[in-house]
Write a protein that holds these residues in place. Structure first.
Motif, PDB file in Angstrom:
ATOM      1  N   LEU A 346       0.625  -1.077  -0.015  1.00 45.69           N
ATOM      2  CA  LEU A 346      -0.050  -0.027  -0.023  1.00 45.69           C
ATOM      3  C   LEU A 346       0.959   1.432   0.060  1.00 45.69           C
ATOM      4  CD1 LEU A 346      -2.869   1.301   0.088  1.00 45.69           C
ATOM      5  CD2 LEU A 346      -2.624   1.151   2.752  1.00 45.69           C
ATOM      6  N   ARG A 347       1.731   1.259   0.740  1.00 42.46           N
ATOM      7  CA  ARG A 347       2.800   2.407   1.086  1.00 42.46           C
ATOM      8  C   ARG A 347       3.399   2.533  -0.574  1.00 42.46           C
ATOM      9  NH1 ARG A 347       3.938   4.081   6.402  1.00 42.46           N
ATOM     10  NH2 ARG A 347       6.088   4.767   5.801  1.00 42.46           N
ATOM     11  N   LEU A 348       3.925   1.361  -1.048  1.00 44.96           N
ATOM     12  CA  LEU A 348       4.646   1.416  -2.436  1.00 44.96           C
ATOM     13  C   LEU A 348       3.667   2.259  -3.664  1.00 44.96           C
ATOM     14  CD1 LEU A 348       6.776   0.400  -4.334  1.00 44.96           C
ATOM     15  CD2 LEU A 348       5.488  -1.606  -4.559  1.00 44.96           C
ATOM     16  N   ARG A 349       2.427   1.684  -3.409  1.00 44.77           N
ATOM     17  CA  ARG A 349       1.448   2.114  -4.441  1.00 44.77           C
ATOM     18  C   ARG A 349       0.875   3.713  -4.284  1.00 44.77           C
ATOM     19  NH1 ARG A 349      -2.958  -1.131  -3.933  1.00 44.77           N
ATOM     20  NH2 ARG A 349      -3.941  -0.619  -5.846  1.00 44.77           N
ATOM     21  N   ALA A 350       1.031   4.074  -3.064  1.00 44.25           N
ATOM     22  CA  ALA A 350       0.665   5.196  -2.637  1.00 44.25           C
ATOM     23  C   ALA A 350       1.655   6.232  -2.909  1.00 44.25           C
ATOM     24  CB  ALA A 350       0.447   5.208  -1.035  1.00 44.25           C
ATOM     25  N   ARG A 351       3.060   5.753  -2.917  1.00 44.93           N
ATOM     26  CA  ARG A 351       4.045   6.951  -3.108  1.00 44.93           C
ATOM     27  C   ARG A 351       4.330   6.931  -4.617  1.00 44.93           C
ATOM     28  NH1 ARG A 351       7.954   5.289   0.978  1.00 44.93           N
ATOM     29  NH2 ARG A 351       7.831   7.181   2.069  1.00 44.93           N
ATOM     30  N   TRP A 352       4.321   5.604  -5.248  1.00 44.46           N
ATOM     31  CA  TRP A 352       4.549   5.858  -6.859  1.00 44.46           C
ATOM     32  C   TRP A 352       3.319   5.239  -7.590  1.00 44.46           C
ATOM     33  CZ3 TRP A 352       8.541   8.626  -6.438  1.00 44.46           C
ATOM     34  CH2 TRP A 352       9.704   8.147  -5.545  1.00 44.46           C
ATOM     35  N   GLN A 353       2.552   6.265  -7.787  1.00 44.91           N
ATOM     36  CA  GLN A 353       1.133   5.974  -8.245  1.00 44.91           C
ATOM     37  C   GLN A 353       1.204   5.501  -9.688  1.00 44.91           C
ATOM     38  OE1 GLN A 353      -1.594   9.405  -7.581  1.00 44.91           O
ATOM     39  NE2 GLN A 353      -0.816   9.509  -5.441  1.00 44.91           N
ATOM     40  N   CYS A 354       2.298   5.261 -10.184  1.00 46.59           N
ATOM     41  CA  CYS A 354       2.169   4.741 -11.676  1.00 46.59           C
ATOM     42  C   CYS A 354       2.014   3.269 -11.430  1.00 46.59           C
ATOM     43  CB  CYS A 354       3.721   4.781 -12.182  1.00 46.59           C
ATOM     44  SG  CYS A 354       4.864   4.127 -11.353  1.00 46.59           S
ATOM     45  N   LEU A 355       1.990   2.801 -10.257  1.00 43.17           N
ATOM     46  CA  LEU A 355       1.831   1.092  -9.638  1.00 43.17           C
ATOM     47  C   LEU A 355       0.259   1.089  -9.320  1.00 43.17           C
ATOM     48  CD1 LEU A 355       4.969   0.311  -7.937  1.00 43.17           C
ATOM     49  CD2 LEU A 355       4.570   0.256 -10.180  1.00 43.17           C
ATOM     50  N   SER A 356      -0.402   2.311  -9.056  1.00 47.00           N
ATOM     51  CA  SER A 356      -1.776   2.229  -8.504  1.00 47.00           C
ATOM     52  C   SER A 356      -2.768   2.703  -9.678  1.00 47.00           C
ATOM     53  CB  SER A 356      -1.778   2.917  -7.336  1.00 47.00           C
ATOM     54  OG  SER A 356      -1.654   4.490  -7.635  1.00 47.00           O
ATOM     55  N   LYS A 357      -2.485   3.602 -10.384  1.00 46.57           N
ATOM     56  CA  LYS A 357      -3.439   3.964 -11.540  1.00 46.57           C
ATOM     57  C   LYS A 357      -2.886   2.996 -12.685  1.00 46.57           C
ATOM     58  CE  LYS A 357      -3.424   8.682  -9.888  1.00 46.57           C
ATOM     59  NZ  LYS A 357      -3.014  10.207 -10.037  1.00 46.57           N
ATOM     60  N   ARG A 358      -4.011   3.045 -13.747  1.00 46.14           N
ATOM     61  CA  ARG A 358      -3.663   2.441 -14.745  1.00 46.14           C
ATOM     62  C   ARG A 358      -2.370   2.778 -15.607  1.00 46.14           C
ATOM     63  NH1 ARG A 358      -8.412   1.268 -19.514  1.00 46.14           N
ATOM     64  NH2 ARG A 358      -9.012   0.393 -17.855  1.00 46.14           N
ATOM     65  N   ASN A 359      -1.513   1.900 -16.075  1.00 45.62           N
ATOM     66  CA  ASN A 359      -0.402   2.068 -16.249  1.00 45.62           C
ATOM     67  C   ASN A 359      -0.318   2.134 -17.815  1.00 45.62           C
ATOM     68  OD1 ASN A 359       2.753   2.046 -17.229  1.00 45.62           O
ATOM     69  ND2 ASN A 359       3.161   2.182 -14.755  1.00 45.62           N
ATOM     70  N   ASP A 360       0.282   3.260 -18.546  1.00 45.45           N
ATOM     71  CA  ASP A 360       0.153   3.079 -20.005  1.00 45.45           C
ATOM     72  C   ASP A 360       1.499   2.943 -20.840  1.00 45.45           C
ATOM     73  OD1 ASP A 360       1.329   5.490 -19.447  1.00 45.45           O
ATOM     74  OD2 ASP A 360       0.034   6.801 -20.684  1.00 45.45           O
ATOM     75  N   CYS A 361       2.669   2.367 -19.962  1.00 43.11           N
ATOM     76  CA  CYS A 361       3.891   2.305 -20.374  1.00 43.11           C
ATOM     77  C   CYS A 361       3.872   0.752 -21.199  1.00 43.11           C
ATOM     78  CB  CYS A 361       5.051   2.016 -19.366  1.00 43.11           C
ATOM     79  SG  CYS A 361       5.203   3.769 -18.500  1.00 43.11           S
ATOM     80  N   ALA A 362       5.006   0.887 -21.944  1.00 45.27           N
ATOM     81  CA  ALA A 362       5.072  -0.577 -22.665  1.00 45.27           C
ATOM     82  C   ALA A 362       5.312  -1.560 -21.989  1.00 45.27           C
ATOM     83  CB  ALA A 362       6.226  -0.418 -23.890  1.00 45.27           C
ATOM     84  N   HIS A 377      11.058   2.891  -2.877  1.00 48.98           N
ATOM     85  CA  HIS A 377      10.809   2.502  -1.672  1.00 48.98           C
ATOM     86  C   HIS A 377      11.830   2.408  -0.522  1.00 48.98           C
ATOM     87  CE1 HIS A 377       7.646   0.979   1.242  1.00 48.98           C
ATOM     88  NE2 HIS A 377       8.617  -0.164   1.393  1.00 48.98           N
ATOM     89  N   ASN A 378      12.420   1.315  -0.831  1.00 53.98           N
ATOM     90  CA  ASN A 378      13.442   0.966   0.335  1.00 53.98           C
ATOM     91  C   ASN A 378      14.280   2.081   0.617  1.00 53.98           C
ATOM     92  OD1 ASN A 378      12.475  -1.578   0.380  1.00 53.98           O
ATOM     93  ND2 ASN A 378      14.004  -2.716  -0.672  1.00 53.98           N
ATOM     94  N   ILE A 379      14.833   3.047  -0.192  1.00 54.80           N
ATOM     95  CA  ILE A 379      15.654   4.167  -0.066  1.00 54.80           C
ATOM     96  C   ILE A 379      14.787   5.049   0.870  1.00 54.80           C
ATOM     97  CG2 ILE A 379      16.527   5.806  -1.093  1.00 54.80           C
ATOM     98  CD1 ILE A 379      17.159   4.446  -3.523  1.00 54.80           C
ATOM     99  N   CYS A 380      13.603   5.458   0.652  1.00 56.11           N
ATOM    100  CA  CYS A 380      12.938   6.349   1.288  1.00 56.11           C
ATOM    101  C   CYS A 380      12.669   5.923   2.752  1.00 56.11           C
ATOM    102  CB  CYS A 380      11.575   6.882   0.739  1.00 56.11           C
ATOM    103  SG  CYS A 380      11.623   7.655  -1.071  1.00 56.11           S
ATOM    104  N   GLU A 381      12.374   4.426   2.772  1.00 58.15           N
ATOM    105  CA  GLU A 381      12.092   3.962   4.179  1.00 58.15           C
ATOM    106  C   GLU A 381      13.459   3.560   4.887  1.00 58.15           C
ATOM    107  OE1 GLU A 381       9.079   2.789   5.399  1.00 58.15           O
ATOM    108  OE2 GLU A 381       8.214   3.657   3.809  1.00 58.15           O
TER     109      GLU A 381
END
Length: 434
Positions: A346-362, A377-381
Protein backbone atom coordinates in the motif's frame (compact mmCIF):
# COMPACT_ATOMS: atom_id res chain seq x y z
CA UNK A 1 35.15 -29.53 -91.36
CA UNK A 2 36.05 -26.01 -92.43
CA UNK A 3 32.37 -24.92 -92.40
CA UNK A 4 32.00 -26.35 -88.88
CA UNK A 5 35.04 -24.50 -87.64
CA UNK A 6 33.73 -21.29 -89.19
CA UNK A 7 30.35 -21.67 -87.49
CA UNK A 8 32.03 -22.29 -84.14
CA UNK A 9 34.18 -19.21 -84.55
CA UNK A 10 31.14 -17.12 -85.47
CA UNK A 11 29.25 -18.44 -82.44
CA UNK A 12 32.10 -17.61 -80.06
CA UNK A 13 32.48 -14.16 -81.59
CA UNK A 14 28.75 -13.47 -81.25
CA UNK A 15 28.77 -14.66 -77.63
CA UNK A 16 31.76 -12.43 -76.83
CA UNK A 17 30.05 -9.42 -78.41
CA UNK A 18 26.84 -10.02 -76.41
CA UNK A 19 28.81 -10.43 -73.19
CA UNK A 20 30.69 -7.23 -73.90
CA UNK A 21 27.43 -5.40 -74.53
CA UNK A 22 26.02 -6.66 -71.22
CA UNK A 23 29.15 -5.57 -69.37
CA UNK A 24 29.00 -2.10 -70.88
CA UNK A 25 25.29 -1.80 -70.04
CA UNK A 26 25.91 -2.96 -66.46
CA UNK A 27 28.76 -0.48 -66.02
CA UNK A 28 26.56 2.35 -67.29
CA UNK A 29 23.76 1.35 -64.85
CA UNK A 30 26.15 1.26 -61.91
CA UNK A 31 27.63 4.62 -62.86
CA UNK A 32 24.17 6.11 -63.21
CA UNK A 33 23.10 4.68 -59.81
CA UNK A 34 26.24 6.06 -58.17
CA UNK A 35 25.54 9.49 -59.62
CA UNK A 36 21.96 9.39 -58.31
CA UNK A 37 23.20 8.32 -54.87
CA UNK A 38 25.64 11.22 -54.71
CA UNK A 39 22.92 13.63 -55.78
CA UNK A 40 20.58 12.35 -53.04
CA UNK A 41 23.38 12.54 -50.48
CA UNK A 42 24.21 16.12 -51.41
CA UNK A 43 20.52 16.99 -51.27
CA UNK A 44 20.21 15.38 -47.82
CA UNK A 45 23.17 17.31 -46.41
CA UNK A 46 21.84 20.53 -47.92
CA UNK A 47 18.42 20.01 -46.32
CA UNK A 48 20.08 19.10 -43.01
CA UNK A 49 22.17 22.27 -42.97
CA UNK A 50 19.08 24.28 -43.85
CA UNK A 51 17.12 22.72 -40.93
CA UNK A 52 19.99 23.32 -38.50
CA UNK A 53 20.20 26.95 -39.60
CA UNK A 54 16.44 27.39 -39.09
CA UNK A 55 16.68 25.81 -35.62
CA UNK A 56 19.50 28.16 -34.66
CA UNK A 57 17.52 31.16 -35.91
CA UNK A 58 14.38 29.98 -34.09
CA UNK A 59 16.38 29.44 -30.90
CA UNK A 60 17.75 32.95 -31.09
CA UNK A 61 14.25 34.35 -31.59
CA UNK A 62 12.88 32.40 -28.60
CA UNK A 63 15.78 33.56 -26.45
CA UNK A 64 15.19 37.19 -27.34
CA UNK A 65 11.45 36.84 -26.64
CA UNK A 66 12.13 35.11 -23.32
CA UNK A 67 14.31 38.00 -22.21
CA UNK A 68 11.49 40.45 -22.95
CA UNK A 69 8.78 38.56 -21.04
CA UNK A 70 8.04 38.67 -17.35
CA UNK A 71 9.19 35.74 -15.11
CA UNK A 72 5.63 34.41 -14.63
CA UNK A 73 4.42 34.81 -18.21
CA UNK A 74 2.63 32.07 -20.14
CA UNK A 75 5.63 31.23 -22.36
CA UNK A 76 7.03 27.66 -22.09
CA UNK A 77 8.61 27.36 -18.63
CA UNK A 78 11.94 25.92 -19.70
CA UNK A 79 13.57 27.37 -16.58
CA UNK A 80 10.80 26.31 -14.16
CA UNK A 81 13.04 23.66 -12.62
CA UNK A 82 15.90 26.08 -11.88
CA UNK A 83 13.76 29.11 -11.06
CA UNK A 84 11.00 27.56 -8.94
CA UNK A 85 11.84 24.06 -7.73
CA UNK A 86 15.46 24.56 -6.73
CA UNK A 87 14.89 27.96 -5.12
CA UNK A 88 11.29 28.09 -3.83
CA UNK A 89 10.22 24.51 -3.03
CA UNK A 90 9.63 23.87 0.68
CA UNK A 91 10.09 20.43 2.36
CA UNK A 92 6.36 19.72 2.00
CA UNK A 93 6.57 20.49 -1.73
CA UNK A 94 9.42 18.00 -2.24
CA UNK A 95 7.42 15.28 -0.48
CA UNK A 96 4.23 16.07 -2.38
CA UNK A 97 5.78 16.30 -5.86
CA UNK A 98 8.74 13.90 -5.70
CA UNK A 99 7.61 11.61 -2.82
CA UNK A 100 10.93 12.08 -1.04
CA UNK A 101 12.84 14.71 0.87
CA UNK A 102 15.24 17.14 -0.78
CA UNK A 103 18.18 15.39 0.90
CA UNK A 104 17.12 11.98 -0.39
CA UNK A 105 16.59 13.45 -3.87
CA UNK A 106 20.13 14.76 -4.15
CA UNK A 107 21.49 11.57 -2.58
CA UNK A 108 19.74 9.63 -5.36
CA UNK A 109 21.15 11.98 -8.01
CA UNK A 110 24.69 11.44 -6.73
CA UNK A 111 24.21 7.68 -6.82
CA UNK A 112 22.88 7.72 -10.40
CA UNK A 113 25.28 10.32 -11.76
CA UNK A 114 27.75 7.78 -13.32
CA UNK A 115 25.04 6.45 -15.67
CA UNK A 116 22.85 9.51 -16.22
CA UNK A 117 25.47 12.10 -17.05
CA UNK A 118 25.33 13.20 -20.71
CA UNK A 119 27.77 15.34 -22.74
CA UNK A 120 26.85 18.65 -24.37
CA UNK A 121 26.77 18.82 -28.18
CA UNK A 122 27.35 21.66 -30.62
CA UNK A 123 23.62 22.38 -30.92
CA UNK A 124 22.17 21.73 -27.46
CA UNK A 125 23.14 21.41 -23.84
CA UNK A 126 22.56 18.09 -22.09
CA UNK A 127 19.97 18.01 -19.31
CA UNK A 128 21.55 18.05 -15.85
CA UNK A 129 21.30 14.80 -13.88
CA UNK A 130 19.09 16.49 -11.28
CA UNK A 131 16.55 17.56 -13.92
CA UNK A 132 16.53 14.11 -15.54
CA UNK A 133 15.84 12.49 -12.18
CA UNK A 134 13.14 15.06 -11.37
CA UNK A 135 11.36 14.42 -14.68
CA UNK A 136 11.39 10.65 -14.08
CA UNK A 137 10.30 10.88 -10.43
CA UNK A 138 7.41 13.17 -11.40
CA UNK A 139 6.20 10.52 -13.82
CA UNK A 140 6.54 7.67 -11.28
CA UNK A 141 4.86 9.65 -8.50
CA UNK A 142 1.89 10.99 -10.49
CA UNK A 143 1.50 8.72 -13.53
CA UNK A 144 0.44 11.80 -15.56
CA UNK A 145 0.86 11.94 -19.31
CA UNK A 146 4.21 12.66 -20.90
CA UNK A 147 2.68 15.72 -22.54
CA UNK A 148 1.96 17.36 -19.17
CA UNK A 149 5.46 16.69 -17.83
CA UNK A 150 6.90 17.91 -21.13
CA UNK A 151 5.14 21.27 -20.79
CA UNK A 152 6.01 21.54 -17.12
CA UNK A 153 9.75 21.00 -17.49
CA UNK A 154 10.12 22.50 -20.96
CA UNK A 155 11.44 19.33 -22.61
CA UNK A 156 10.17 17.09 -25.39
CA UNK A 157 7.84 14.15 -24.78
CA UNK A 158 10.46 11.76 -26.13
CA UNK A 159 12.92 13.23 -23.62
CA UNK A 160 10.49 12.51 -20.78
CA UNK A 161 10.13 8.90 -21.94
CA UNK A 162 13.89 8.50 -22.20
CA UNK A 163 14.44 10.00 -18.74
CA UNK A 164 12.03 7.50 -17.21
CA UNK A 165 13.63 4.54 -18.96
CA UNK A 166 17.19 5.63 -18.21
CA UNK A 167 16.54 6.34 -14.53
CA UNK A 168 14.70 3.06 -13.92
CA UNK A 169 17.48 1.05 -15.57
CA UNK A 170 20.12 2.99 -13.64
CA UNK A 171 18.39 2.39 -10.31
CA UNK A 172 18.15 -1.35 -10.92
CA UNK A 173 21.75 -1.55 -12.15
CA UNK A 174 23.43 0.61 -9.51
CA UNK A 175 21.28 0.34 -6.38
CA UNK A 176 19.70 -3.13 -6.30
CA UNK A 177 22.79 -4.69 -4.73
CA UNK A 178 22.64 -2.15 -1.90
CA UNK A 179 18.91 -1.72 -1.30
CA UNK A 180 17.26 -4.95 -2.47
CA UNK A 181 19.39 -8.01 -1.90
CA UNK A 182 19.32 -11.36 -0.11
CA UNK A 183 19.47 -10.63 3.65
CA UNK A 184 22.51 -11.44 5.77
CA UNK A 185 22.28 -13.11 9.18
CA UNK A 186 21.99 -9.82 11.06
CA UNK A 187 19.12 -8.66 8.83
CA UNK A 188 17.40 -12.02 9.30
CA UNK A 189 17.62 -11.67 13.08
CA UNK A 190 16.31 -8.09 12.95
CA UNK A 191 13.40 -9.08 10.71
CA UNK A 192 12.47 -12.00 13.00
CA UNK A 193 12.49 -9.65 15.99
CA UNK A 194 10.26 -7.18 14.14
CA UNK A 195 7.70 -9.86 13.28
CA UNK A 196 7.66 -11.03 16.91
CA UNK A 197 7.49 -7.61 18.55
CA UNK A 198 5.07 -5.88 16.15
CA UNK A 199 2.98 -8.77 14.80
CA UNK A 200 3.26 -11.38 17.52
CA UNK A 201 4.46 -14.01 15.04
CA UNK A 202 7.74 -15.71 16.04
CA UNK A 203 10.47 -17.29 13.95
CA UNK A 204 9.33 -15.49 10.76
CA UNK A 205 11.52 -13.29 8.56
CA UNK A 206 9.36 -12.28 5.55
CA UNK A 207 5.86 -12.15 4.12
CA UNK A 208 5.13 -13.25 0.55
CA UNK A 209 2.31 -11.76 -1.53
CA UNK A 210 1.19 -11.11 -5.15
CA UNK A 211 1.01 -7.56 -6.52
CA UNK A 212 -1.21 -6.59 -9.48
CA UNK A 213 -0.64 -3.43 -11.55
CA UNK A 214 -3.36 -2.21 -13.90
CA UNK A 215 -2.39 -1.77 -17.56
CA UNK A 216 -3.99 -0.75 -20.83
CA UNK A 217 -5.01 -3.49 -23.22
CA UNK A 218 -1.92 -5.02 -24.89
CA UNK A 219 -1.86 -5.48 -28.64
CA UNK A 220 -1.51 -9.28 -28.38
CA UNK A 221 -2.77 -11.99 -26.00
CA UNK A 222 -4.87 -9.55 -23.98
CA UNK A 223 -6.86 -12.42 -22.43
CA UNK A 224 -3.72 -13.66 -20.67
CA UNK A 225 -3.59 -10.40 -18.69
CA UNK A 226 -7.10 -10.70 -17.21
CA UNK A 227 -6.75 -11.36 -13.46
CA UNK A 228 -9.33 -13.09 -11.21
CA UNK A 229 -11.28 -9.83 -10.90
CA UNK A 230 -11.53 -9.52 -14.69
CA UNK A 231 -9.44 -6.39 -15.30
CA UNK A 232 -6.10 -6.37 -17.13
CA UNK A 233 -2.91 -6.32 -15.08
CA UNK A 234 0.64 -7.54 -14.74
CA UNK A 235 1.45 -9.70 -11.72
CA UNK A 236 4.54 -9.50 -9.53
CA UNK A 237 5.67 -11.49 -6.52
CA UNK A 238 7.11 -9.58 -3.56
CA UNK A 239 8.81 -10.70 -0.35
CA UNK A 240 8.68 -8.11 2.46
CA UNK A 241 10.81 -8.07 5.61
CA UNK A 242 9.61 -7.22 9.10
CA UNK A 243 10.74 -3.61 8.59
CA UNK A 244 8.50 -3.28 5.53
CA UNK A 245 11.38 -3.42 3.02
CA UNK A 246 11.25 -5.40 -0.20
CA UNK A 247 13.79 -8.22 -0.13
CA UNK A 248 12.87 -9.90 -3.39
CA UNK A 249 10.66 -8.90 -6.32
CA UNK A 250 9.81 -11.11 -9.28
CA UNK A 251 8.20 -8.91 -11.97
CA UNK A 252 6.12 -8.81 -14.20
CA UNK A 253 3.88 -11.61 -15.50
CA UNK A 254 0.46 -11.56 -17.18
CA UNK A 255 -2.29 -11.00 -14.63
CA UNK A 256 -3.86 -14.38 -15.36
CA UNK A 257 -0.72 -16.28 -14.33
CA UNK A 258 -1.02 -18.64 -11.35
CA UNK A 259 1.06 -17.19 -8.45
CA UNK A 260 2.31 -20.72 -7.72
CA UNK A 261 3.97 -20.88 -11.16
CA UNK A 262 5.78 -17.61 -10.49
CA UNK A 263 6.92 -18.78 -7.06
CA UNK A 264 8.20 -22.19 -8.16
CA UNK A 265 10.16 -20.66 -11.06
CA UNK A 266 11.67 -17.80 -9.05
CA UNK A 267 15.09 -17.50 -7.48
CA UNK A 268 13.40 -17.06 -4.09
CA UNK A 269 12.03 -20.62 -4.27
CA UNK A 270 15.44 -22.08 -5.09
CA UNK A 271 17.15 -20.08 -2.34
CA UNK A 272 14.53 -20.94 0.28
CA UNK A 273 14.59 -24.65 -0.62
CA UNK A 274 18.32 -24.65 0.12
CA UNK A 275 17.84 -22.87 3.45
CA UNK A 276 19.20 -19.55 2.20
CA UNK A 277 16.88 -17.48 4.39
CA UNK A 278 18.09 -18.87 7.69
CA UNK A 279 21.38 -18.56 9.66
CA UNK A 280 24.07 -21.18 9.24
CA UNK A 281 23.48 -22.35 12.79
CA UNK A 282 19.83 -23.42 12.77
CA UNK A 283 17.88 -21.49 15.44
CA UNK A 284 15.74 -23.21 18.05
CA UNK A 285 11.97 -22.85 18.29
CA UNK A 286 9.70 -24.71 20.74
CA UNK A 287 12.59 -26.90 21.85
CA UNK A 288 13.51 -28.08 18.34
CA UNK A 289 15.89 -26.80 15.69
CA UNK A 290 13.82 -25.10 12.99
CA UNK A 291 14.83 -22.79 10.16
CA UNK A 292 13.16 -19.42 9.78
CA UNK A 293 9.91 -19.34 7.82
CA UNK A 294 7.97 -17.08 5.48
CA UNK A 295 4.23 -16.38 5.73
CA UNK A 296 2.21 -16.31 2.54
CA UNK A 297 -1.28 -15.84 1.13
CA UNK A 298 -3.55 -18.90 0.82
CA UNK A 299 -2.87 -18.95 -2.94
CA UNK A 300 0.65 -20.29 -2.23
CA UNK A 301 1.47 -23.94 -1.45
CA UNK A 302 2.29 -24.96 2.11
CA UNK A 303 6.01 -25.64 2.53
CA UNK A 304 8.30 -26.31 5.46
CA UNK A 305 9.67 -22.77 4.95
CA UNK A 306 6.43 -21.14 3.73
CA UNK A 307 3.42 -21.19 6.06
CA UNK A 308 -0.09 -20.52 4.79
CA UNK A 309 -3.37 -20.23 6.73
CA UNK A 310 -5.64 -23.17 7.44
CA UNK A 311 -8.55 -23.25 5.02
CA UNK A 312 -12.03 -23.93 6.25
CA UNK A 313 -12.72 -27.49 5.20
CA UNK A 314 -16.23 -28.79 5.86
CA UNK A 315 -16.74 -32.45 6.63
CA UNK A 316 -20.40 -32.23 5.71
CA UNK A 317 -22.57 -29.55 4.28
CA UNK A 318 -24.51 -29.30 7.52
CA UNK A 319 -21.45 -28.94 9.78
CA UNK A 320 -19.45 -25.85 10.66
CA UNK A 321 -15.80 -25.52 9.57
CA UNK A 322 -13.65 -27.93 11.57
CA UNK A 323 -10.78 -25.78 12.93
CA UNK A 324 -9.50 -26.42 16.44
CA UNK A 325 -8.39 -23.74 18.88
CA UNK A 326 -4.72 -23.90 17.84
CA UNK A 327 -5.58 -23.58 14.15
CA UNK A 328 -7.86 -20.60 14.77
CA UNK A 329 -5.12 -18.90 16.83
CA UNK A 330 -2.62 -19.64 14.08
CA UNK A 331 -4.84 -18.07 11.41
CA UNK A 332 -5.43 -14.98 13.55
CA UNK A 333 -1.70 -14.35 14.07
CA UNK A 334 -1.03 -15.27 10.43
CA UNK A 335 -3.34 -12.48 9.29
CA UNK A 336 -1.46 -10.00 11.47
CA UNK A 337 1.87 -11.14 10.03
CA UNK A 338 0.57 -10.95 6.46
CA UNK A 339 -0.35 -7.31 7.03
CA UNK A 340 3.38 -6.54 6.75
CA UNK A 341 3.24 -7.28 3.02
CA UNK A 342 -0.14 -5.59 2.58
CA UNK A 343 0.98 -2.39 4.28
CA UNK A 344 4.28 -2.30 2.38
CA UNK A 345 2.50 -2.71 -0.97
CA UNK A 346 0.00 0.00 0.00
CA UNK A 347 2.81 2.43 0.84
CA UNK A 348 4.60 1.45 -2.38
CA UNK A 349 1.55 2.10 -4.54
CA UNK A 350 0.65 5.26 -2.65
CA UNK A 351 4.12 6.75 -3.00
CA UNK A 352 4.55 5.74 -6.66
CA UNK A 353 1.14 6.06 -8.26
CA UNK A 354 2.32 4.64 -11.58
CA UNK A 355 1.71 1.29 -9.80
CA UNK A 356 -1.79 2.15 -8.49
CA UNK A 357 -3.32 3.91 -11.50
CA UNK A 358 -3.66 2.37 -14.94
CA UNK A 359 -0.14 2.27 -16.34
CA UNK A 360 0.19 3.06 -20.05
CA UNK A 361 3.90 2.22 -20.40
CA UNK A 362 5.09 -0.46 -22.79
CA UNK A 363 5.12 -3.95 -21.31
CA UNK A 364 8.87 -4.24 -21.80
CA UNK A 365 9.38 -1.22 -19.52
CA UNK A 366 7.10 -2.34 -16.67
CA UNK A 367 9.37 -4.97 -15.04
CA UNK A 368 12.21 -2.47 -14.68
CA UNK A 369 9.79 0.21 -13.48
CA UNK A 370 8.37 -2.09 -10.79
CA UNK A 371 11.84 -3.02 -9.55
CA UNK A 372 12.93 0.63 -9.57
CA UNK A 373 9.87 1.69 -7.55
CA UNK A 374 10.50 -1.05 -4.98
CA UNK A 375 14.13 0.07 -4.63
CA UNK A 376 13.01 3.70 -4.30
CA UNK A 377 10.57 2.59 -1.59
CA UNK A 378 13.42 0.95 0.32
CA UNK A 379 15.57 4.08 -0.07
CA UNK A 380 12.82 6.35 1.27
CA UNK A 381 12.07 4.00 4.16
CA UNK A 382 15.78 3.69 5.00
CA UNK A 383 16.16 7.49 5.00
CA UNK A 384 12.94 7.76 7.03
CA UNK A 385 11.26 10.16 4.66
CA UNK A 386 7.81 11.23 5.81
CA UNK A 387 4.90 9.22 4.43
CA UNK A 388 1.68 11.21 4.13
CA UNK A 389 -1.47 9.28 4.97
CA UNK A 390 -3.53 11.07 2.33
CA UNK A 391 -1.50 9.20 -0.27
CA UNK A 392 -2.96 5.94 1.07
CA UNK A 393 -6.46 7.40 0.91
CA UNK A 394 -5.95 8.12 -2.78
CA UNK A 395 -4.95 4.49 -3.40
CA UNK A 396 -7.88 3.21 -1.32
CA UNK A 397 -10.23 5.12 -3.64
CA UNK A 398 -8.55 3.69 -6.74
CA UNK A 399 -10.64 2.01 -9.41
CA UNK A 400 -8.82 -1.32 -9.23
CA UNK A 401 -8.40 -2.95 -5.77
CA UNK A 402 -6.00 -5.89 -5.49
CA UNK A 403 -7.62 -9.18 -6.64
CA UNK A 404 -8.05 -12.14 -4.30
CA UNK A 405 -6.65 -15.45 -5.60
CA UNK A 406 -8.22 -18.78 -4.82
CA UNK A 407 -6.54 -20.90 -2.11
CA UNK A 408 -3.99 -23.38 -3.37
CA UNK A 409 -5.43 -26.91 -3.21
CA UNK A 410 -2.71 -29.33 -4.35
CA UNK A 411 -0.30 -30.87 -1.84
CA UNK A 412 3.30 -29.68 -1.81
CA UNK A 413 6.28 -32.06 -2.23
CA UNK A 414 7.16 -31.78 1.48
CA UNK A 415 3.54 -31.58 2.60
CA UNK A 416 3.95 -33.92 5.59
CA UNK A 417 6.96 -32.06 6.98
CA UNK A 418 5.25 -28.72 6.34
CA UNK A 419 2.21 -29.85 8.33
CA UNK A 420 4.47 -30.74 11.24
CA UNK A 421 6.06 -27.29 11.15
CA UNK A 422 2.67 -25.60 11.06
CA UNK A 423 1.51 -27.77 13.95
CA UNK A 424 4.45 -26.56 16.03
CA UNK A 425 3.31 -22.97 15.50
CA UNK A 426 -0.27 -23.94 16.41
CA UNK A 427 1.00 -25.39 19.69
CA UNK A 428 2.96 -22.20 20.36
CA UNK A 429 -0.04 -19.91 19.84
CA UNK A 430 -2.30 -22.22 21.85
CA UNK A 431 0.16 -22.06 24.76
CA UNK A 432 0.31 -18.26 24.45
CA UNK A 433 -3.46 -17.99 24.73
CA UNK A 434 -3.53 -20.31 27.76
Amino acid sequence: MQDGDLRSALFLLTHALLQRRRDVSSARSQRRAEEQRRIRQRHYFLQRQRRMLMMMLAGGIRSSLRLRTRPWSTTPQTDWWERVVLTEFQPADWLDKFRMSRETFFYLCDKLRPRLTRQNTSFRQALPVEKRVAVALWRLATNVEYRIISNLFGVGKSTVCKCVRDMCHSIVTLLSAEYMHAPNEQELEESAQMFLSKRGFPHCVAALAPLHISIISPSQNSSDYANPEGWLSVLSQVAVSGRGHFWDVCASFPGGTDPVEILQNSSLWATAEQGGYSPRSTPTFMGTQLKYVFVGDPCYPLQSWLLTPFTKQKRRRSQAPALDQGQRAFNMHMRKAQLVAGEAMLRLRARWQCLSKRNDCALDVLPTMVLACCILHNICETHRDTFQEEWSEEVAEAEYPQPQHRPHASAAPDHAQAEEVRRVFCDYFEQQEQ
